[in-house]
Motif scaffolding. Structure first.
Motif, mmCIF file in Angstrom:
data_model
loop_
_atom_site.group_PDB
_atom_site.id
_atom_site.type_symbol
_atom_site.label_atom_id
_atom_site.label_comp_id
_atom_site.label_asym_id
_atom_site.label_seq_id
_atom_site.Cartn_x
_atom_site.Cartn_y
_atom_site.Cartn_z
ATOM 1 N N PRO A 30 99.486 -88.493 3.918
ATOM 2 C CA PRO A 30 100.966 -88.524 3.878
ATOM 3 C C PRO A 30 101.539 -89.025 2.551
ATOM 4 N N ILE A 31 100.951 -90.074 1.970
ATOM 5 C CA ILE A 31 101.510 -90.595 0.705
ATOM 6 C C ILE A 31 101.315 -89.573 -0.424
ATOM 7 N N GLN A 32 100.202 -88.826 -0.379
ATOM 8 C CA GLN A 32 99.964 -87.792 -1.396
ATOM 9 C C GLN A 32 100.962 -86.647 -1.236
ATOM 10 N N THR A 33 101.180 -86.230 0.006
ATOM 11 C CA THR A 33 102.128 -85.139 0.275
ATOM 12 C C THR A 33 103.529 -85.493 -0.222
ATOM 13 N N GLN A 34 103.903 -86.772 -0.045
ATOM 14 C CA GLN A 34 105.247 -87.195 -0.452
ATOM 15 C C GLN A 34 105.364 -87.450 -1.955
ATOM 16 N N ALA A 35 104.346 -88.097 -2.533
ATOM 17 C CA ALA A 35 104.474 -88.544 -3.932
ATOM 18 C C ALA A 35 104.133 -87.481 -4.967
ATOM 19 N N ILE A 36 103.102 -86.657 -4.688
ATOM 20 C CA ILE A 36 102.612 -85.728 -5.721
ATOM 21 C C ILE A 36 103.694 -84.764 -6.223
ATOM 22 N N PRO A 37 104.475 -84.085 -5.354
ATOM 23 C CA PRO A 37 105.482 -83.149 -5.891
ATOM 24 C C PRO A 37 106.481 -83.815 -6.842
ATOM 25 N N ALA A 80 114.176 -93.723 -9.838
ATOM 26 C CA ALA A 80 112.917 -93.468 -9.124
ATOM 27 C C ALA A 80 113.130 -92.880 -7.735
ATOM 28 N N VAL A 81 112.160 -92.058 -7.325
ATOM 29 C CA VAL A 81 112.113 -91.552 -5.950
ATOM 30 C C VAL A 81 111.289 -92.554 -5.154
ATOM 31 N N ARG A 82 111.797 -92.957 -3.996
ATOM 32 C CA ARG A 82 111.052 -93.913 -3.166
ATOM 33 C C ARG A 82 110.343 -93.158 -2.042
ATOM 34 N N VAL A 83 109.031 -93.343 -1.962
ATOM 35 C CA VAL A 83 108.273 -92.702 -0.880
ATOM 36 C C VAL A 83 107.529 -93.791 -0.123
ATOM 37 N N GLN A 84 107.419 -93.633 1.191
ATOM 38 C CA GLN A 84 106.695 -94.663 1.937
ATOM 39 C C GLN A 84 106.015 -94.096 3.165
ATOM 40 N N VAL A 85 104.895 -94.727 3.509
ATOM 41 C CA VAL A 85 104.135 -94.305 4.678
ATOM 42 C C VAL A 85 104.469 -95.259 5.826
ATOM 43 N N GLN A 96 106.676 -91.759 -18.001
ATOM 44 C CA GLN A 96 106.820 -91.694 -16.545
ATOM 45 C C GLN A 96 106.124 -92.910 -15.958
ATOM 46 N N THR A 97 106.815 -93.597 -15.064
ATOM 47 C CA THR A 97 106.239 -94.809 -14.467
ATOM 48 C C THR A 97 106.152 -94.652 -12.955
ATOM 49 N N MET A 98 105.006 -95.061 -12.413
ATOM 50 C CA MET A 98 104.822 -95.049 -10.958
ATOM 51 C C MET A 98 104.361 -96.430 -10.516
ATOM 52 N N MET A 99 104.934 -96.891 -9.438
ATOM 53 C CA MET A 99 104.617 -98.232 -8.949
ATOM 54 C C MET A 99 104.268 -98.138 -7.472
ATOM 55 N N PHE A 100 103.149 -98.776 -7.080
ATOM 56 C CA PHE A 100 102.741 -98.745 -5.667
ATOM 57 C C PHE A 100 102.570 -100.159 -5.151
ATOM 58 N N SER A 101 103.012 -100.369 -3.912
ATOM 59 C CA SER A 101 102.992 -101.711 -3.335
ATOM 60 C C SER A 101 102.895 -101.594 -1.820
ATOM 61 N N ALA A 102 102.252 -102.587 -1.183
ATOM 62 C CA ALA A 102 102.170 -102.569 0.279
ATOM 63 C C ALA A 102 103.378 -103.259 0.898
ATOM 64 N N MET A 128 104.717 -84.642 -10.104
ATOM 65 C CA MET A 128 104.486 -83.404 -10.868
ATOM 66 C C MET A 128 105.766 -82.967 -11.591
ATOM 67 N N ASN A 129 106.912 -83.329 -11.009
ATOM 68 C CA ASN A 129 108.199 -82.991 -11.642
ATOM 69 C C ASN A 129 108.617 -84.015 -12.690
ATOM 70 N N GLY A 130 107.724 -85.008 -12.932
ATOM 71 C CA GLY A 130 108.015 -85.991 -13.984
ATOM 72 C C GLY A 130 108.888 -87.147 -13.553
ATOM 73 N N ARG A 131 109.152 -87.261 -12.252
ATOM 74 C CA ARG A 131 110.017 -88.344 -11.768
ATOM 75 C C ARG A 131 109.254 -89.658 -11.694
ATOM 76 N N ASP A 132 109.962 -90.770 -11.896
ATOM 77 C CA ASP A 132 109.384 -92.083 -11.615
ATOM 78 C C ASP A 132 109.275 -92.223 -10.102
ATOM 79 N N VAL A 133 108.218 -92.892 -9.646
ATOM 80 C CA VAL A 133 107.959 -92.997 -8.208
ATOM 81 C C VAL A 133 107.741 -94.458 -7.810
ATOM 82 N N MET A 134 108.410 -94.875 -6.726
ATOM 83 C CA MET A 134 108.148 -96.177 -6.100
ATOM 84 C C MET A 134 107.501 -95.871 -4.758
#
Length: 428
Positions: free
Chosen positions: A26-33, A204-209, A181-187, A36-42
């Protein structure tokens, strides 16, 4: 949904297939697109949810497509992790994903020879996985430049904050390319994490599982109220029920973990320990043996076990409760990985009631009681000092605070039926 639909290069998809990776998590499905578009991701996700591929695959895809070799001493993508073990795990995964390509992956962590690391960086690398302290050492030696670094990933960012790496981040971040491009992951998402995200992420786009601070639904949690002096006997009794399954036991102190491991070994368990007093080699050997099933019980401190991904762990024991409530979520997230079920058991002594209250408050959920009754909180009782042994529960008896105390009453009401699963989210 499969990796083809996420837009990854066929060559990369084939490498994943060779490794038996066909369906994105699920986190890959949400974050990868978005990545890939160059967006920052939280990204808000536990370890074991496939985060490394979520941030790694888009970077590898872009670097393979660009086909440009890095200049001497430069880095194209920088991944920062709080501990050596997590950094090594990320590096191993990225090396597997880049198999057969021109991309170079390097790992720089403390406890390993800095001269060899300097040589590795001399020709430039595409992806550098580092712990902040060692990276700063290498920057001070002018062994590496970050002005051409166009990707930055902060993994287990909440743990980096806990470990005091914020000053290192403040020093490292300004050295990177302005356009990046910056990506940050946290529990978990404590208030400081939000501030960190505001500082380093742009739009940033926020994605969460799982909602931040929430335990994985498949983890069956339980608590035993037990005197400190009786904890070891109870742990042995519980471990004895599943000697053939992998169990991770968390203690508060290096000394306490070592002592507990020796007791378990004497009782005939295939045990090992990892903590700050062990060398990097000893820690790696213990983790390798645990993954291979040669060691069945691994006793660890929070720092040593941070981010370790061992899919076969079925049981997590909190022999001592953590001081920081969010660390409980990190600890129990070591089980129920990759779709499996798991159990998380807490052994709670009288002087850990405040820690338990904090954990339940953070998760917005009570933990079902397996044995004993909630201890009464003494007037003026404070948390155990971090790493302290705490007051001993008397006489080696099992749990059971004074009946009728305010805490016991509220605790009995709070602690629901044994089948309940954790849900809720972290307090800020």
């Amino acid at each position: 949904m499969d990796f083809d639909m996420l837009g990854l290069a066929p060559r990369l998809i084939n490498v994943l297939k060779e490794q038996g990776i066909t369906d994105p998590t699920p986190i890959q499905t949400q974050a990868i697109p978005h990545a890939m578009n160059g967006r920052d991701v939280m990204g808000l996700a536990q370890t074991g949810t496939g985060k490394t591929a979520a941030f790694g695959l888009p970077m590898i895809h872009a670097l393979m497509k660009a086909g440009v070799k890095p200049n001497p001493k430069t880095v194209r993508g920088l991944i920062l992790a709080p501990t050596r073990e997590l950094a090594k795990q990320i590096s191993d995964n990225l090396t597997a994903y880049t198999k057969g390509s021109h991309l170079k992956v390097a790992l720089v962590v403390g406890g390993a020879g800095i001269v060899a690391q300097t040589k590795r960086l001399a020709g430039g690398v595409d992806l550098l996985v580092a712990t902040p302290g060692r990276l700063i050492d290498l920057l001070d030696r002018r062994a590496v430049r970050l002005d051409e670094t166009i990707y930055l990933v902060l993994d287990e960012a909440d743990q980096m904050l806990d470990m005091g790496f914020i000053h290192a981040l403040r020093r490292i971040a300004p050295l990177l390319a302005k356009e990046r491009q910056t990506m940050m992951f946290s529990a978990t998402m404590p208030k400081l994490m939000s501030e960190l995200a505001d500082t380093y992420l742009k739009d940033a786009v926020r994605v969460q599982v799982n909602p931040p601070g929430q335990a994985v639904k498949r983890i069956n949690q339980s608590v035993h109220f037990v005197a400190q002096a009786a904890k070891t006997d109870l742990l042995v009794e519980l471990l004895d029920k599943h000697r053939d399954e992998l169990a991770l036991v968390f203690g508060r102190t290096k000394h306490g973990c070592e002592k507990l491991y020796k007791v378990l070994e004497k009782k005939g368990f295939a045990a090992a320990s990892i903590h700050g007093n062990k060398s990097q080699g000893q820690r790696e050997r213990a983790i390798t043996a645990f993954k291979a099933g040669k060691v069945r019980v691994l006793v660890a401190t929070d720092v040593a076990a941070r981010g370790i991904d061992i899919p076969g762990v079925r049981h997590v024991y909190n022999y001592d409760l953590p001081n920081v409530a969010e660390n409980y979520v990190h600890r129990i997230g070591r089980t129920a990985r990759a779709g499996a079920d798991g159990a998380a058991v807490a052994l709670v002594a009288p002087d850990e009631m405040i820690e338990l209250q904090d954990i339940e408050k953070a998760m917005k959920e009570s933990i079902p009681v397996a044995s004993g009754r909630p201890w009464e909180i003494a007037p003026g009782q404070k948390k155990r000092p971090n790493g302290g042994g705490g007051r001993r529960g008397g006489g080696g008896h099992r749990g059971g605070g004074k009946p009728g105390g305010a805490s016991a009453k509220s605790g009995a009401k709070r602690h629901g039926g044994a089948g309940k699963r954790a849900r809720g989210r972290s307090a800020a």
